[in-house]
Structure formats: structure tokens, C-alpha cells
Design an enzyme around this catalytic site. Structure first.
Site, PDB file in Angstrom:
ATOM      1  N   HIS A 186       0.858  -1.120  -0.113  1.00 22.71           N
ATOM      2  CA  HIS A 186      -0.020   0.094  -0.143  1.00 22.71           C
ATOM      3  C   HIS A 186       0.860   1.351  -0.067  1.00 22.71           C
ATOM      4  CE1 HIS A 186       0.614   0.963   4.461  1.00 22.71           C
ATOM      5  NE2 HIS A 186       0.605  -0.419   4.508  1.00 22.71           N
ATOM      6  N   CYS A 202       2.952  -4.848   6.940  1.00 22.28           N
ATOM      7  CA  CYS A 202       2.647  -4.684   5.440  1.00 22.28           C
ATOM      8  C   CYS A 202       3.826  -3.889   4.819  1.00 22.28           C
ATOM      9  CB  CYS A 202       1.362  -3.353   5.466  1.00 22.28           C
ATOM     10  SG  CYS A 202      -0.043  -4.574   5.840  1.00 22.28           S
TER      11      CYS A 202
END
Length: 304
Positions: A186, A202
Site C-alpha cells: 500500500h 505490511c
């Protein structure tokens, strides 16, 4: 493109979006090291983003420069040359040790794109695994999991059940959901953390890079996550070694960890090719662990 942008006086004021190269048979090394003349307004963090370099990459390549107040008129090294990770050159390959993502697009098998990334911090390690992109989300909402909400609460911060898309959203403008439950590729609203071990597992990209990658990849694209503290590769008949600290060193934080596999690989090369090795260059690369590829040998032409 990058060569035309070197020098702060002619910088156009916008970040370079990733980097890309065409590949030829037998080529393992891409890009080249460039230089930037530091101005009084520069910081290493700002320069890193301008040129598509991660935080740790630029700090390791320039250990003598202050992060926030680098000496003006000094030439700063831009580590924009890379040995490609080992293994299949397909889909996405993330090397945790160098905190860099490589994309080999299926429609252009002789091309590679590369982006710096941020990964999970100690205790929230990004795992070595193989997975796939299972969905693509524009303007994602963030639903903090219970573990993160509890951690924040212990620090005196109460997180809401959902953080909507917008400037306060830590997922940035785009997200690629993975087959690995709870993990995403992301963007970020804190780009200074790209190239650092700061996330809850992440994989973070610069805001401009996630937009580019989002457009390049499809649902189903394979992601292979590896941890290669050293990489060996050829360019023509020259052998290069690139060394990084391991992503999650078991010893002192940031200490280079190079497995005995390096010696075994060099032995294998000796057994199959006429190699002239510079042992001093090998040791220097291991000692510095700068992330910049070092020429350590050359392939001799076999006599008929």
C-alpha cells in the site's frame, strides 16, 4: 531519465517514479550509481524520495553525511544500481534485506521495474513467503485490527474502528491485498518511513510509486518475498557482489549477516568457469555492507 536530473539546481520539484530497465540475456546488474550535489535546503530524506531511493539505502551509501543537515556542496551518492535477486524473474519479488521491490511484468518479460519499500519492524516482521495479489483497492479505508488497537491504547492512543480514505489514512491512496491474511502492499501518509522497518508487517511504497505499481499489476500477480543479505550477479564478464544487513538480524541491530552460502556459490562458479576473484574487494563489500554493488571478479576467456 535520472542522469538528466542530477544536481539540485536543476531538480524539477517532483519525485522520480520508481525506475525501470530493459534486460538482456545473462544480465544480472541494472542501473548505475549517480551523484547529487547537496544544497543548503537538502535533507537525505528529501533527496531519497526525489530519486526513488529508500531511507536505509541512502544512509548506508552515505554514512558520513548528517541525515537532516548534510554539508552543502558535497556530492552525495545515489545507490541506483542493483544486482537482481536470485530465482525466477516473474511477477513481484520483494527482497526484505534491501527493502526493495522488483516487478517483472508478464507482458514485457525483458523489463524490470523497481521500487523502495518499508517493511515490518521487529516483532511485526514481514514474512518470507510466496503469495499473490487477491484484490486492488482505490481510496481504501483502514480497519485497525485488534492487536494494533491494543498496542496504540497502551501508548495512550485510542484508534477508531475505521479510518476513512484521506490524508489521515496510513494506507495512502491505493492498496493491493495479498493472499497472506492481514498483509497489504500500500501507499502511505508518512513517506519518510519508506526504506525503514517501521510497519506492522505490511509493505509501504512512496505515494507516487503505489499509483504506478497499482496500474501495472493485475489480480493474481505472484509475489515472492525473500531475505537475501547478499546478491551475486554478472554484467558481461564482470562479477558483482551487493551486501546488505539481514532484514531481521539475530545479533546487533543492523549488523551484516552473510551466510556461508556466499562461499559455496563462489566455489560453484570456480568449478564451472574460469574466474579471477579479487578477495580484497569481496572482504570490503562484506565489511561495508553499503548496498552498492562492488565488482569482485571477472570471467576469463577459456582457451580453445
Amino acid at each position: 531519465m535520472l542522469a538528466a536530473l542530477i544536481g539540485s539546481a536543476i531538480w524539477p520539484g517532483r519525485p522520480v517514479v520508481g525506475a525501470s530497465w530493459s534486460l538482456h540475456e545473462g544480465q544480472d546488474l541494472v542501473g548505475r550509481v549517480l551523484w547529487h550535489r547537496v544544497s543548503e535546503a537538502d535533507t537525505l530524506v528529501a533527496i531519497a524520495r526525489r530519486y526513488g531511493v529508500g531511507y536505509d539505502e541512502i544512509v548506508r551509501a552515505n554514512p558520513m553525511l548528517d541525515i537532516w543537515l548534510p554539508e552543502a556542496q558535497r556530492d552525495l551518492q545515489l545507490p541506483l544500481q542493483f544486482v537482481l535477486p536470485s530465482g525466477p524473474r516473474q511477477g513481484l519479488v520483494l527482497n526484505l534485506a534491501e527493502m526493495r521491490l522488483y516487478h517483472y511484468p508478464g507482458e514485457a518479460p525483458n523489463k524490470v521495474y523497481s521500487y523502495p519499500v518499508g517493511i515490518g519492524r521487529e516483532g511485526w516482521q514481514t514474512p518470507v513467503t510466496t503469495t499473490r495479489i487477491v484484490s486492488k483497492v482505490s481510496d481504501p479505508n483502514w480497519y485497525p485490527p485488534q492487536s494494533i488497537r491494543e498496542e496504540a491504547l497502551a501508548a495512550g492512543i485510542s484508534l477508531p474502528d475505521v479510518i476513512p480514505a484521506g490524508p489521515e489514512n496510513p494506507l495512502g491512496s491505493h492498496a493491493l491485498r495479498l493472499g497472506l491474511s492481514g498483509y497489504l502492499l500500500h501507499g502511505t501518509n508518512r513517506p519518510a518511513g519508506v526504506g525503514m522497518r517501521v510497519s506492522h508487517g505490511c509493505i509501504r511504497l512512496y505515494p507516487e510509486d503505489i499509483v504506478a505499481l497499482f496500474a501495472q499489476v493485475e489480480v493474481g500477480t505472484k509475489l515472492r518475498i525473500v531475505d537475501e543479505p547478499f546478491k551475486l550477479g554478472w554484467l558481461n564478464d564482470q562479477l558483482y557482489l551487493e551486501v546488505h544487513p539481514a532484514a531481521y538480524a539475530s545479533g546487533e541491530q543492523g549488523e551484516p549477516v552473510v551466510p556461508a552460502a556466499l562461499g559455496r556459490l563462489l566455489t560453484e562458479i570456480y568449478e564451472t568457469q574460469d574466474l579471477q576473484l579479487n578477495s580484497a574487494a569481496v572482504q570490503a563489500a562484506l565489511d561495508e555492507a553499503s548496498g552498492v554493488p562492488v565488482k569482485i571478479g571477472r570471467r576469463l576467456v577459456r582457451q580453445p
